[in-house]
Design an enzyme around this catalytic site. Structure first.
Site, PDB file in Angstrom:
ATOM      1  N   LYS A  10       0.888  -1.161   0.000  1.00 60.86           N
ATOM      2  CA  LYS A  10       0.000   0.000   0.000  1.00 60.86           C
ATOM      3  C   LYS A  10       0.929   1.215   0.000  1.00 60.86           C
ATOM      4  O   LYS A  10       1.175   1.846   1.037  1.00 60.86           O
ATOM      5  CB  LYS A  10      -0.917  -0.057   1.229  1.00 60.86           C
ATOM      6  N   ALA A  11       1.496   1.453  -1.173  1.00 57.10           N
ATOM      7  CA  ALA A  11       2.530   2.479  -1.331  1.00 57.10           C
ATOM      8  C   ALA A  11       1.912   3.709  -1.986  1.00 57.10           C
ATOM      9  O   ALA A  11       1.110   3.594  -2.925  1.00 57.10           O
ATOM     10  CB  ALA A  11       3.648   1.939  -2.213  1.00 57.10           C
TER      11      ALA A  11
END
Ligand code: PMP
Length: 292
Positions: free
Chosen positions: A160-161
């Site tokens: 979850k960048a």
């Protein structure tokens, strides 16, 4: 209603081991995470003071950072303890919780490996109006024709960048500018992946069909819904779905921490029963679990 900007709110934010008054939780303009997207985050829902699936979310935060090549200087246990403190101190009975981690200001070189990692833990009570309104009417989706989901070797899709969200923001804004609530993205082979910040399910007959998560986030809500479906005796089929499959379904819905289970009213000119009995059943079971 105009929301108060996030930097002008009251309360406490945990930043790098310190509980700070909300408006003092600041970082420098020359920060690796800001310039190069070396930043990861989580979104967690709080139900009756309890953060739902907290362990899974914090584990994903740690893994997301590792995928980008940096480690968090706090253990899962320390992050858990501090999360609960932030929820208590800010009196978040029902709301949203946002941890994030990024590379700091020690270097402006692209590699960033000499930068220290920072972590923040913040949360706020959430107003439910918009979400409930959408749930009652069902969301209207389109299919993005401008942008595709990157291939799995072109994006750190399990993380979850922040960098992954650049495209999500652009697709979402194009969709809303055209009068839709959100858009589904296709992959390079023309198969359906997910919406901008939510996973996707079709209800076909008495089964759930959902795209194989091999190039997009296998959401915690998605996994929870699959578990719930199994306990309710509803068959779940993970497979590559094409736009043609959309026409064979009676219902469709999105899943994500923030939106929980959200019914789809239409995808371009295809319409669905947004109160499909299978959807309603899953929704009730999810609500029960989240509030238990
Ligand atoms: N895909 C994307 C791109 C997302 O941002 C989200 C929201 N975190 C999801 C899927 C759903 O994930 P989760 O159920 O873990 O919130």
């Amino acid at each position: 209603m105009i929301q108060k900007p996030f930097d002008q709110r009251e309360g406490y934010i945990w930043l790098d081991g310190q509980m700070l008054p909300w408006q003092d939780a600041k970082i420098h303009t020359l920060t690796h995470g800001l310039h190069y997207g070396s930043s990861v985050f989580e979104g967690i829902r709080v139900y009756n003071y309890k953060p739902f699936k907290l362990k899974q979310h914090l584990q994903r935060l740690i893994l997301s950072a590792q995928t980008l090549g940096f480690s968090l200087p706090y253990s899962l246990e320390e992050l858990t303890k501090s999360t609960l403190e932030v929820i208590k101190l800010n009196d978040i009975k029902n709301g949203y919780f946002r941890p994030a981690a990024w590379r700091g200001s020690e270097t402006m070189l692209i590699c960033g490996s000499t930068a220290d990692a920072s972590v923040l833990l913040a949360g706020w009570p959430e107003f439910e109006n918009k979400r409930l309104e959408l749930r009652n009417r069902g969301v209207r989706l389109t299919i993005s024709t401008k942008w595709r989901k990157p291939d799995p070797d072109a994006s750190p899709y399990t993380a979850k960048a922040a960098s992954v969200y650049t495209l999500c923001t652009m697709v979402k804004n194009d969709a809303t500018a055209s009068g839709y609530d959100d858009a589904l993205m296709l992959d390079s082979k023309g198969r359906i992946t997910e919406a901008t910040t939510a996973n996707f399910f079709l209800i076909i007959g008495d089964e759930l069909h959902t795209p194989t998560p091999d190039r997009f986030l296998n959401g915690i809500t998605r996994q929870t819904v699959i578990e719930i479906a199994h306990t309710l005796g509803i068959k779940v089929i993970e497979k590559y779905l094409t736009p043609e499959d959309l026409k064979t379904a009676a219902g469709a819905f999105l899943t994500g921490t923030a939106i929980e289970l959200m019914p789809v009213k239409s995808i371009d000119d295809i319409t669905y029963d947004h109160q499909h009995p299978i959807f309603t059943k899953l929704c009730a079971a999810y609500e029960k679990l989240a509030n238990s």
